[in-house]
Scaffold this motif. Structure first.
Motif, short mmCIF file in Angstrom:
data_model
loop_
_atom_site.label_atom_id
_atom_site.label_comp_id
_atom_site.label_asym_id
_atom_site.label_seq_id
_atom_site.Cartn_x
_atom_site.Cartn_y
_atom_site.Cartn_z
N TYR A 174 10.22 -56.44 122.27
CA TYR A 174 10.93 -57.02 121.12
C TYR A 174 10.21 -58.28 120.62
O TYR A 174 10.02 -58.47 119.42
N MET A 175 9.80 -59.13 121.57
CA MET A 175 9.14 -60.37 121.18
C MET A 175 7.80 -60.11 120.50
O MET A 175 7.45 -60.76 119.51
N SER A 176 7.04 -59.16 121.01
CA SER A 176 5.74 -58.87 120.41
C SER A 176 5.89 -58.27 119.02
O SER A 176 5.03 -58.50 118.15
N GLU A 177 6.96 -57.53 118.78
CA GLU A 177 7.16 -56.93 117.47
C GLU A 177 7.74 -57.94 116.46
O GLU A 177 7.58 -57.75 115.25
N MET A 178 8.38 -58.98 116.94
CA MET A 178 8.93 -59.99 116.04
C MET A 178 7.95 -61.13 115.77
O MET A 178 8.01 -61.78 114.72
N ALA A 179 7.03 -61.40 116.70
CA ALA A 179 6.14 -62.55 116.58
C ALA A 179 5.01 -62.27 115.60
O ALA A 179 4.52 -61.14 115.50
N PRO A 180 4.55 -63.30 114.88
CA PRO A 180 3.36 -63.14 114.03
C PRO A 180 2.14 -62.92 114.90
O PRO A 180 2.09 -63.34 116.06
N ALA A 181 1.13 -62.28 114.35
CA ALA A 181 -0.03 -61.85 115.14
C ALA A 181 -0.72 -63.02 115.83
O ALA A 181 -1.11 -62.92 116.99
N HIS A 182 -0.86 -64.17 115.15
CA HIS A 182 -1.61 -65.28 115.72
C HIS A 182 -0.83 -66.00 116.83
O HIS A 182 -1.40 -66.81 117.57
N LEU A 183 0.47 -65.72 116.95
CA LEU A 183 1.28 -66.34 118.01
C LEU A 183 1.84 -65.31 118.99
O LEU A 183 2.68 -65.65 119.82
N ARG A 184 1.38 -64.08 118.89
CA ARG A 184 1.99 -63.01 119.66
C ARG A 184 1.85 -63.24 121.17
O ARG A 184 2.82 -63.05 121.92
N GLY A 185 0.68 -63.63 121.62
CA GLY A 185 0.50 -63.87 123.05
C GLY A 185 1.36 -65.02 123.55
O GLY A 185 1.99 -64.95 124.60
N ARG A 186 1.40 -66.11 122.77
CA ARG A 186 2.15 -67.29 123.19
C ARG A 186 3.64 -67.02 123.22
O ARG A 186 4.33 -67.37 124.18
N LEU A 187 4.16 -66.39 122.16
CA LEU A 187 5.61 -66.15 122.11
C LEU A 187 6.03 -65.08 123.11
O LEU A 187 7.14 -65.14 123.64
N SER A 188 5.17 -64.11 123.37
CA SER A 188 5.49 -63.14 124.41
C SER A 188 5.56 -63.81 125.77
O SER A 188 6.31 -63.38 126.66
N GLY A 189 4.80 -64.90 125.95
CA GLY A 189 4.83 -65.64 127.19
C GLY A 189 6.14 -66.37 127.42
O GLY A 189 6.42 -66.80 128.54
N ILE A 190 6.95 -66.55 126.37
CA ILE A 190 8.25 -67.20 126.53
C ILE A 190 9.11 -66.41 127.51
O ILE A 190 9.92 -66.97 128.25
N ASN A 191 8.95 -65.08 127.51
CA ASN A 191 9.72 -64.26 128.44
C ASN A 191 9.47 -64.68 129.88
O ASN A 191 10.40 -64.75 130.69
N GLN A 192 8.19 -64.96 130.22
CA GLN A 192 7.89 -65.38 131.58
C GLN A 192 8.50 -66.74 131.89
O GLN A 192 8.99 -66.98 133.00
N THR A 193 8.50 -67.63 130.90
CA THR A 193 9.13 -68.94 131.08
C THR A 193 10.62 -68.77 131.32
O THR A 193 11.22 -69.48 132.15
N MET A 194 11.23 -67.83 130.63
CA MET A 194 12.65 -67.56 130.84
C MET A 194 12.92 -67.01 132.24
O MET A 194 13.93 -67.34 132.86
N ILE A 195 12.01 -66.17 132.74
CA ILE A 195 12.20 -65.60 134.08
C ILE A 195 12.21 -66.71 135.13
O ILE A 195 13.12 -66.78 135.97
N VAL A 196 11.21 -67.58 135.10
CA VAL A 196 11.16 -68.64 136.11
C VAL A 196 12.27 -69.66 135.88
O VAL A 196 12.75 -70.29 136.84
#
Length: 378
Positions: A133-155
């Motif tokens: 969901y995050m990768s499909e919503m995020a703009p291309a230039h921020l896709r890696g960074r915003l997808s990483g928010i999921n990992q921050t949420m896990i920890v």
């Protein structure tokens, strides 16, 4: 961009709200991994499970067993029902499973194992759906960074579980572990209420012919109409290519010369991360997190407060490392931070194994050696 229906303007949803609750499912994953760290010692004493390693192992790992099926089914179901709807269903399952865990009958080992397998379905689905969901919503230039928010949420969910464990540790044993497990329903309810306001993924909408709705969703999270139309056209072209290729593609395609190496590398990294028990780059400690206090107890750290302090400090480091990871992910190649964190993890675990007495704690030394071997292979 604000669209309108008739004469009434439609309220725009904040992109920060979308990204926050879009990744909030990671909180559930992290909380359920970490909460057993505090609940297991109380559960052992309450149900007299000392020495019953098989039951302890099943109670601890039942979530991961269920997550296998939850993750496998989530992708196919989300293609049919939508990412948003599947996240809502996962949140409801998590609420029900958490409450059922908290009201488990006394000595109901198999009941608790079954309920935690049910919880695993939700955990596996969330772990698969949130990054998509995050990768499909995020703009291309921020896709890696915003997808990483999921990992921050896990920890962050793991850290939250340690805080809850610490606050409830002085309660009677029966009440303590039940509240620790049952309170997992609170973040699940928050997730459900937040996702109710989230839009569906524009890629899913385009794939099902709802182009106007996809354009409206992109208007929430893109700067201007030009970006919206450009990305919408890109999504439509990709959807057409995927539909054309789908008729020619089977599972056997993954084993062809063109894709065999990529599939082996992707599956191998994930498998070795879980097998060695401590995914260095992601902070996902899986079963080792759940039984970490038992490991520290075997190492001679008998005081409960000392074990809590070690677990808490470990999770704080996970949070810090995760924030650094997604903050600088776009500045370097993906393999650079992964290899760096993996090497550091191998060195630190080898140090721990050298510090362990070879006669008293051979299992710990063997575990560290196995972890180092898996990291080297990855």
């Amino acid at each position: 961009m604000v669209t309108s229906t008739g004469n009434a303007p439609e309220k725009k949803i904040s992109s920060a709200f979308i990204y926050f609750f879009g990744s909030f499912g990671g909180i559930l994953f992290g909380y359920d991994i970490g909460v057993m760290t505090g609940a297991l010692p109380f559960l052992q004493n309450d149900w007299n499970l000392q020495g019953n390693a098989s039951i302890i192992g099943w109670i601890t790992s039942a979530v991961m067993f269920g997550a296998i099926f939850g993750g496998a089914l989530a992708g196919q179901l989300s293609d049919r029902l939508g990412r948003r709807k599947m996240i809502l269903i996962s949140a409801l399952i998590f609420v029900v499973g958490s409450i059922l865990s908290g009201i488990a009958p006394h000595n109901g080992q198999y009941y608790l194992i079954g309920v935690r397998i049910l919880l695993g379905l939700a955990v596996g689905a969330a772990s698969a759906l949130v990054p998509a969901y995050m990768s499909e919503m995020a703009p291309a230039h921020l896709r890696g960074r915003l997808s990483g928010i999921n990992q921050t949420m896990i920890v962050s969910g793991m850290l939250l579980s340690y805080i809850v464990d610490f606050l409830l540790k002085d309660l009677p044993e029966t009440m303590a572990w039940r509240l620790m497990l049952g309170l997992a329903a609170v973040p699940a309810i928050i997730l459900f209420l937040g996702v109710l306001r989230l839009p569906e993924s524009p890629r899913f909408l385009v794939n099902h012919g709802f182009v106007d709705q996809a354009r409206r969703v992109l208007g929430y999270i893109r700067k201007n109409d030009k970006e919206v139309e450009a990305e919408l056209a890109d999504i439509q072209n990709t959807a057409a290519s995927e539909a054309q290729a789908q008729s020619k593609t089977t599972f056997a395609t993954l084993l062809s010369d063109k894709y065999r190496y990529l599939v082996t590398a992707g599956v191998g990294v994930a498998a070795f991360q879980q097998f060695q028990g401590s995914a260095a780059a992601s902070g996902d400690m899986s079963h080792l997190i759940a039984i970490s206090k038992l490991i520290y107890s075997c190492c001679g750290i008998s005081a409960a407060d000392d074990r809590n302090c070690i677990c808490f400090s470990q999770c704080c480091c996970n949070c810090f490392g995760s924030c650094c990871e997604f903050r600088h992910l776009e500045a370097s190649h993906r393999s650079v931070p992964y290899n760096g964190f993996s090497s550091f993890n191998s060195i630190s675990e080898q140090f721990c194994s050298f510090r362990s007495d070879i006669q008293t704690f051979p299992a710990i030394r063997n575990l560290s050696g196995r972890n180092n071997l898996c990291i080297c292979v990855v």
